[in-house]
Design a protein around this motif. Structure first.
Motif, PDB file in Angstrom:
ATOM      1  N   ALA A   2       0.835  -1.335  -0.376  1.00 10.38           N
ATOM      2  CA  ALA A   2      -0.271  -0.165   0.126  1.00 10.38           C
ATOM      3  C   ALA A   2       0.777   1.788   0.057  1.00 10.38           C
ATOM      4  N   GLU A   3       1.226   2.084   0.621  1.00  8.70           N
ATOM      5  CA  GLU A   3       1.898   3.203   1.233  1.00  8.70           C
ATOM      6  C   GLU A   3       3.359   2.978   1.564  1.00  8.70           C
ATOM      7  N   HIS A   4       4.006   3.571   0.634  1.00  9.39           N
ATOM      8  CA  HIS A   4       5.075   2.520   1.001  1.00  9.39           C
ATOM      9  C   HIS A   4       6.328   3.817   0.437  1.00  9.39           C
ATOM     10  N   THR A   5       7.969   3.372   1.084  1.00  6.10           N
ATOM     11  CA  THR A   5       8.715   4.419   0.218  1.00  6.10           C
ATOM     12  C   THR A   5       9.350   3.498  -0.828  1.00  6.10           C
ATOM     13  N   ARG A   6       9.897   3.856  -1.970  1.00 10.11           N
ATOM     14  CA  ARG A   6      10.622   3.557  -3.038  1.00 10.11           C
ATOM     15  C   ARG A   6      12.259   4.213  -2.938  1.00 10.11           C
ATOM     16  N   SER A   7      13.457   4.001  -3.170  1.00 12.76           N
ATOM     17  CA  SER A   7      14.732   5.194  -3.493  1.00 12.76           C
ATOM     18  C   SER A   7      15.947   4.368  -4.499  1.00 12.76           C
ATOM     19  N   SER A   8      16.563   4.382  -5.298  1.00  3.93           N
ATOM     20  CA  SER A   8      17.116   3.335  -6.112  1.00  3.93           C
ATOM     21  C   SER A   8      18.463   3.594  -5.846  1.00  3.93           C
ATOM     22  N   ILE A   9      19.802   3.455  -6.621  1.00  4.44           N
ATOM     23  CA  ILE A   9      20.769   3.242  -6.376  1.00  4.44           C
ATOM     24  C   ILE A   9      21.406   2.807  -7.808  1.00  4.44           C
ATOM     25  N   THR A  10      22.566   2.898  -7.956  1.00  4.37           N
ATOM     26  CA  THR A  10      23.399   1.980  -8.797  1.00  4.37           C
ATOM     27  C   THR A  10      24.621   1.981  -8.149  1.00  4.37           C
ATOM     28  N   ARG A 124       7.612   7.237   7.243  1.00  2.84           N
ATOM     29  CA  ARG A 124       7.773   7.978   5.770  1.00  2.84           C
ATOM     30  C   ARG A 124       9.399   8.091   6.163  1.00  2.84           C
ATOM     31  N   LYS A 125       9.399   9.493   6.535  1.00  2.00           N
ATOM     32  CA  LYS A 125      10.755  10.112   6.717  1.00  2.00           C
ATOM     33  C   LYS A 125      11.485   8.481   7.809  1.00  2.00           C
ATOM     34  N   ILE A 130      16.044   4.068   6.247  1.00  8.11           N
ATOM     35  CA  ILE A 130      16.131   2.878   6.564  1.00  8.11           C
ATOM     36  C   ILE A 130      16.337   2.726   4.427  1.00  8.11           C
ATOM     37  N   ILE A 131      16.073   2.281   4.668  1.00  9.20           N
ATOM     38  CA  ILE A 131      15.945   2.453   2.756  1.00  9.20           C
ATOM     39  C   ILE A 131      17.012   2.816   2.195  1.00  9.20           C
ATOM     40  N   ASP A 132      17.351   4.099   2.697  1.00  8.50           N
ATOM     41  CA  ASP A 132      19.031   4.998   2.473  1.00  8.50           C
ATOM     42  C   ASP A 132      20.230   4.499   2.701  1.00  8.50           C
TER      43      ASP A 132
END
Length: 144
Positions: A2-10, A124-125, A130-132
């Protein structure tokens, strides 16, 4: 999710090289700051974990939870919460996309719900932090 946070890296490595690090749960305490202890509770025929117990210590937050994992080769891994002391739900995934030059784009998606009341904005913050941290740690581990 549902509500989520997303991030990407190469990452300068192939999807197989990146997924090998993601799948190596025993090494998590060496490269993730919060994971202090890991126990693989179940594995699939290919040797990858299907259920893992993690002891986390992030200063103010200390929790032990068990996650169930589903793998799609070196393309994606998804996890869901089996049990936890502090969390109501935890759904996440790493999606790996091969790029030119043997590099990989890694997208981490996460949705967490805690048992204590928390504003969505704060949640979300926390997910973003956590993701970063996870993506930065993964990149350093794979490339290092």
């Amino acid at each position: 999710m549902a509500e989520h946070t997303r991030s990407s890296i190469t990452i300068d490595a192939t999807p197989a090289e990146v997924m090998a690090v993601i799948a190596d749960f025993a090494a998590y305490p060496a490269w993730t700051g919060e994971v202090k202890e890991v126990e693989v509770l179940g594995t699939a025929e290919d040797g990858r974990a299907t259920e893992v117990r993690l002891l986390l210590d992030a200063g103010a937050i200390r929790d032990e939870h068990t996650l169930s994992y589903a793998w799609d080769g070196d393309r994606e891994v998804r996890w869901t919460l089996v049990r936890s002391q502090m969390l109501r739900s935890l759904d996440g995934s790493y999606t790996l996309v091969p790029l030119a030059g043997g590099r990989t784009e890694v997208t981490y998606q996460l949705a967490v719900d805690v048992k204590i009341p928390m504003l969505g904005m704060i949640k979300r913050k926390a997910e973003k932090v956590i993701i970063d941290r996870a993506l930065d740690g993964l990149k350093k581990r794979v490339e290092g």
